[in-house]
Enzyme design. Sequence first.
Site, mmCIF file in Angstrom:
data_model
loop_
_atom_site.group_PDB
_atom_site.id
_atom_site.type_symbol
_atom_site.label_atom_id
_atom_site.label_comp_id
_atom_site.label_asym_id
_atom_site.label_seq_id
_atom_site.Cartn_x
_atom_site.Cartn_y
_atom_site.Cartn_z
ATOM 1 N N LYS A 199 -8.452 -10.606 -11.434
ATOM 2 C CA LYS A 199 -9.256 -9.393 -11.525
ATOM 3 C C LYS A 199 -8.299 -8.220 -11.711
ATOM 4 C CE LYS A 199 -12.484 -6.471 -9.063
ATOM 5 N NZ LYS A 199 -13.410 -6.350 -7.939
ATOM 6 N N LYS A 252 -11.632 -11.247 -15.132
ATOM 7 C CA LYS A 252 -12.454 -10.041 -15.140
ATOM 8 C C LYS A 252 -11.601 -8.819 -15.348
ATOM 9 C CE LYS A 252 -15.116 -7.295 -11.977
ATOM 10 N NZ LYS A 252 -15.372 -7.000 -10.601
HETATM 11 C C1 PBG Z 1 -16.116 -5.113 -5.890
HETATM 12 C C2 PBG Z 1 -16.439 -5.393 -7.314
HETATM 13 C C3 PBG Z 1 -16.299 -4.571 -8.447
HETATM 14 C C4 PBG Z 1 -16.874 -5.255 -9.515
HETATM 15 C C5 PBG Z 1 -17.319 -6.476 -9.025
HETATM 16 N N1 PBG Z 1 -17.018 -6.558 -7.666
HETATM 17 C C6 PBG Z 1 -15.786 -3.187 -8.585
HETATM 18 C C7 PBG Z 1 -14.385 -2.860 -8.328
HETATM 19 O O1 PBG Z 1 -13.519 -3.704 -8.092
HETATM 20 O O2 PBG Z 1 -14.150 -1.654 -8.305
HETATM 21 C C8 PBG Z 1 -17.001 -4.743 -10.919
HETATM 22 C C9 PBG Z 1 -18.164 -5.271 -11.702
HETATM 23 C C10 PBG Z 1 -18.516 -4.482 -12.921
HETATM 24 O O3 PBG Z 1 -17.860 -3.498 -13.308
HETATM 25 O O4 PBG Z 1 -19.508 -4.869 -13.564
HETATM 26 N N2 PBG Z 1 -14.783 -5.058 -5.571
#
Ligand code: PBG
Length: 328
Positions: A199, A252
């Site tokens: 991520k 992601k």
């Molecule tokens: C929580 C999380 C996030 C997303 C999924 N889980 C946001 C972040 O890390 O700031 C992003 C999902 C999206 O942008 O569709 N940590």
Amino acid sequence: MSPRLADLRVRPRRLRRSEARRRLVRETVLTPDDLVMPYFVIPGRRRREPVPSMPGVERLTVDELVREAAALFRLGVPGVILFGLPSRKDATGSEAWSGSGAVQQGVRALKRAVPDLVVMTDVCLCEYTHHGHCGVFHGGEVDNDATLPLLAKAALSHARAGADLVAPSDMMDGRVRAIRRALDRAGFARTGILAYAAKYASGFYGPFREAAGSTPRSGDRRGYQMDPPNAREAMREIALDLEEGADAVMVKPALAYMDVIRMARERFDAPLAAYNVSGEYAMVKAAAARGWLDERRVVLEILTGLKRAGADFILTYHAKDAARWLRG
Ligand code: PBG
């Protein structure tokens, strides 16, 4: 026709001349089976709140969530992932593990109403803490090891509610191991873990943070989420999460990281997910609203491209529309 062209023996166009020929040689076929729909769950009843930066997406109370997810499942989409908004935030994010939180109630209601739907839950603290970081925040930094037991508690509360897969998205080191251990000790050996393994610290999460109210009050998430230029590091993250017990792993965002998806597909045999995130959705919706893009065509092209890159399934806010289009 020039003699040289007349000599062309290899003509790839022969197999593109009709839809039936194209169907025969198509390498990647997108189906609703490949999709997972994310939902934002809010406390209360009979409310749907539109998210301005994500046209078509609404935050839903549990009763509305059940209605939506049942319709989605009838369209052939096998799974959903839930994000919760708490009624109150605090320093540790304690509503994240409350048995009566919006996500926990949502899971229970979905498993009752649509038992075959695969219910996944996002495990993170950023929506639940008033500082908006994904863990315990001291002295300008997120304390990795102090965060692990809190994530494990949140994951366990989701498993108790009946979640099929818990999906940690915090990027703390060792969280998959901590969650696996907590689940097994409490008798939830059958609850799976989908790890947000690679991520990245991305600008594409902007609309999500508006939807979930999870923008950090100070600083950013670069101290725990991955640095966008790194792909080999993503392979290390995936290997670690699998070793710690993840059942499936995720890359992601998706679009700017298709090379990472492809690389992960080639290196690992575990199920691989791609998250087509909020900013990717918002770009398509904004351009389509201006008549600059054909939404249906572009969405199906993006999702097919992610599958072609190597994703086994795709988390996408387009899931319901795409399923409808794919069914014709
Ligand atoms: C929580 C999380 C996030 C997303 C999924 N889980 C946001 C972040 O890390 O700031 C992003 C999902 C999206 O942008 O569709 N940590």
